[in-house]
Design an enzyme around this catalytic site. Structure first.
Site, mmCIF file in Angstrom:
data_model
loop_
_atom_site.group_PDB
_atom_site.id
_atom_site.type_symbol
_atom_site.label_atom_id
_atom_site.label_comp_id
_atom_site.label_asym_id
_atom_site.label_seq_id
_atom_site.Cartn_x
_atom_site.Cartn_y
_atom_site.Cartn_z
ATOM 1 N N PRO A 10 0.793 -1.217 0.000
ATOM 2 C CG PRO A 10 -0.037 -1.042 2.156
ATOM 3 C CD PRO A 10 0.591 -2.019 1.209
ATOM 4 C CG ASN A 11 -0.190 4.310 1.352
ATOM 5 O OD1 ASN A 11 -1.172 4.875 0.859
ATOM 6 N ND2 ASN A 11 -0.235 3.732 2.534
ATOM 7 N NE ARG A 18 3.866 6.794 1.558
ATOM 8 C CZ ARG A 18 4.248 5.594 1.927
ATOM 9 N NH1 ARG A 18 4.867 4.788 1.074
ATOM 10 N NH2 ARG A 18 4.002 5.176 3.128
ATOM 11 C CE1 TYR A 23 8.471 5.236 2.875
ATOM 12 C CE2 TYR A 23 7.122 7.206 3.095
ATOM 13 C CZ TYR A 23 7.500 5.961 3.548
ATOM 14 O OH TYR A 23 6.921 5.429 4.673
ATOM 15 C CG ASN A 74 8.411 -1.651 0.338
ATOM 16 O OD1 ASN A 74 7.862 -1.769 1.438
ATOM 17 N ND2 ASN A 74 8.937 -0.515 -0.096
ATOM 18 C CB ALA A 77 1.484 0.281 6.486
ATOM 19 C CG HIS A 80 5.200 -1.910 10.161
ATOM 20 N ND1 HIS A 80 6.524 -2.295 10.244
ATOM 21 C CD2 HIS A 80 5.165 -0.921 9.218
ATOM 22 C CE1 HIS A 80 7.250 -1.553 9.428
ATOM 23 N NE2 HIS A 80 6.451 -0.710 8.788
ATOM 24 C CG ASP A 87 0.069 -17.425 8.596
ATOM 25 O OD1 ASP A 87 1.086 -17.539 9.299
ATOM 26 O OD2 ASP A 87 -1.081 -17.361 9.064
ATOM 27 C CD GLU A 98 10.594 -7.085 6.306
ATOM 28 O OE1 GLU A 98 10.584 -8.206 6.858
ATOM 29 O OE2 GLU A 98 10.477 -6.016 6.928
ATOM 30 C CG HIS A 100 11.045 -1.820 4.731
ATOM 31 N ND1 HIS A 100 9.702 -1.918 4.523
ATOM 32 C CD2 HIS A 100 11.385 -2.888 5.497
ATOM 33 C CE1 HIS A 100 9.245 -2.980 5.151
ATOM 34 N NE2 HIS A 100 10.252 -3.601 5.743
ATOM 35 C CB SER A 102 12.408 4.731 5.115
ATOM 36 O OG SER A 102 11.404 3.849 5.591
ATOM 37 N NE ARG A 107 9.889 6.520 8.466
ATOM 38 C CZ ARG A 107 8.945 6.239 7.554
ATOM 39 N NH1 ARG A 107 9.132 5.234 6.708
ATOM 40 N NH2 ARG A 107 7.858 6.973 7.481
ATOM 41 N NE ARG A 111 6.769 4.706 9.731
ATOM 42 C CZ ARG A 111 5.685 4.777 8.949
ATOM 43 N NH1 ARG A 111 5.378 3.793 8.151
ATOM 44 N NH2 ARG A 111 4.929 5.861 8.948
HETATM 45 C C1 DHK Z 1 7.064 1.850 3.149
HETATM 46 C C2 DHK Z 1 5.904 2.124 3.800
HETATM 47 O O1 DHK Z 1 4.804 2.441 3.140
HETATM 48 C C3 DHK Z 1 5.842 2.147 5.284
HETATM 49 O O2 DHK Z 1 4.576 1.800 5.765
HETATM 50 C C4 DHK Z 1 6.908 1.291 5.918
HETATM 51 C C5 DHK Z 1 8.261 1.347 3.837
HETATM 52 C C6 DHK Z 1 8.274 1.610 5.325
HETATM 53 C C7 DHK Z 1 9.532 1.768 3.117
HETATM 54 O O3 DHK Z 1 10.405 2.404 3.705
HETATM 55 O O4 DHK Z 1 9.675 1.423 1.934
HETATM 56 O O5 DHK Z 1 6.917 1.498 7.305
#
Ligand code: DHK
Length: 149
Positions: A10-11, A18, A23, A74, A77, A80, A87, A98, A100, A102, A107, A111
């Site tokens: 997401p996002n 953003r 990011y 990635n 959120a 977390h 699973d 995995e 990320h 950031s 942070r 997170r």
């Molecule tokens: C991206 C997100 O959207 C956050 O919810 C994570 C992660 C960190 C990133 O750093 O790529 O906490």
């Protein structure tokens, strides 16, 4: 050779717009182009996807079991919060990393915990878009050493 699934949660479709201080200014398309070029330099191909839906991520991870040689994820959120992703990654039974953009450990405290970390080979965070390339390199190294073994 099957592709590496590069899965985004997401996002991440909002990259470039953003919180650029956190990011970066590159878009998800820029990230995809860099992943494709890097994978190709290692002799790998990628299937790059993004969704805002937890269930769709779960389904893609299930699909990876037969159709991918590895997973770079990635999960945004959901990292977390999601036991379902934990699973699914266990069920996938293929190498997984995995990642990320950031450094989540620098942070907010919420997170700092990852539900998916115990279900993957390793975790990469804090290197911006390079985190994606490092995750692909890590999968390449796992796949290459598996072949040797
Ligand atoms: C991206 C997100 O959207 C956050 O919810 C994570 C992660 C960190 C990133 O750093 O790529 O906490």
């Amino acid at each position: 050779m099957k592709p590496v699934y590069v899965l985004n949660g997401p996002n991440l479709n909002m990259l470039g717009l953003r919180e650029p201080a956190v990011y970066g200014s590159e878009t998800l398309k820029d990230v995809e182009d860099r992943c494709r070029a890097h994978a190709s330099s290692l002799g790998l191909s990628i299937d790059f996807r993004q969704t805002n839906s937890e269930g769709e991520l779960v389904s893609w991870i299930h699909e990876a079991r037969d159709r991918a040689c590895g997973i770079a994820i990635n999960a945004g959120a959901y990292t977390h919060t999601s036991i379902a992703l934990h699973d699914a990654l266990k069920a996938a039974e293929c190498p997984a990393v995995e990642l990320h953009l950031s450094n989540v450990h620098k942070r907010e405290a919420f997170r700092h915990h990852s539900f998916i970390a115990p279900a993957v080979n390793g975790v990469i965070c804090g290197f911006g878009v390079n985190s994606y390339e490092l995750a692909i390199s890590a999968l390449h190294s796992i796949l290459t050493s598996n072949k040797k073994g």
